[in-house]
Design a protein around this motif. Structure first.
Motif, PDB file in Angstrom:
ATOM      1  N   GLN A 162       0.793  -1.162   0.075  1.00 39.35           N
ATOM      2  CA  GLN A 162       0.109  -0.062   0.077  1.00 39.35           C
ATOM      3  C   GLN A 162       0.966   1.326   0.061  1.00 39.35           C
ATOM      4  OE1 GLN A 162      -3.448   0.192  -0.210  1.00 39.35           O
ATOM      5  NE2 GLN A 162      -2.878   2.272  -0.501  1.00 39.35           N
ATOM      6  N   ALA A 173       2.104   1.884  -3.342  1.00 41.87           N
ATOM      7  CA  ALA A 173       0.926   2.481  -4.449  1.00 41.87           C
ATOM      8  C   ALA A 173       0.835   3.756  -3.855  1.00 41.87           C
ATOM      9  CB  ALA A 173      -0.348   1.702  -3.936  1.00 41.87           C
ATOM     10  N   LEU A 221      -3.699  -0.093  -4.829  1.00 42.62           N
ATOM     11  CA  LEU A 221      -2.963  -1.188  -4.215  1.00 42.62           C
ATOM     12  C   LEU A 221      -3.229  -2.395  -5.508  1.00 42.62           C
ATOM     13  CD1 LEU A 221      -1.605  -2.992  -2.228  1.00 42.62           C
ATOM     14  CD2 LEU A 221      -3.858  -3.304  -1.144  1.00 42.62           C
TER      15      LEU A 221
END
Length: 79
Positions: free
Chosen positions: A11, A14, A21
């Motif tokens: 995450q 991302a 994600l």
């Protein structure tokens, strides 16, 4: 590394790259596909050395394996 920590790290990747994600997971899946489809013996040995519960590693299994390799001092080839 447990699944929760791996997903948190993904995450973070991302977030830092301005994507979701799911996008990060999809890109890693593409790498898994390429590696698993390779006919090169050296590449196959590396992918075959990744512990996984199914026929191919999941994103979490791959990341867990790679983190373990880094913490152990680098990528090692099976004999």
């Amino acid at each position: 590394m447990d699944q929760k920590r791996i997903m948190g790290a993904l995450q973070t990747v991302a977030d830092e790259n301005g994507v979701t994600l799911d996008t990060v997971m999809e890109e890693i899946e593409k790498v898994i596909d390429m590696g698993m489809e390779s006919k090169a013996p050296l590449v196959r040995r590396r992918w075959d050395a990744i512990p996984c519960q199914g026929d191919r590693p999941t994103v979490v299994e791959l990341v867990d394996h790679l983190v373990g390799q880094v913490l152990c001092g680098g990528m090692m080839l099976p004999e």
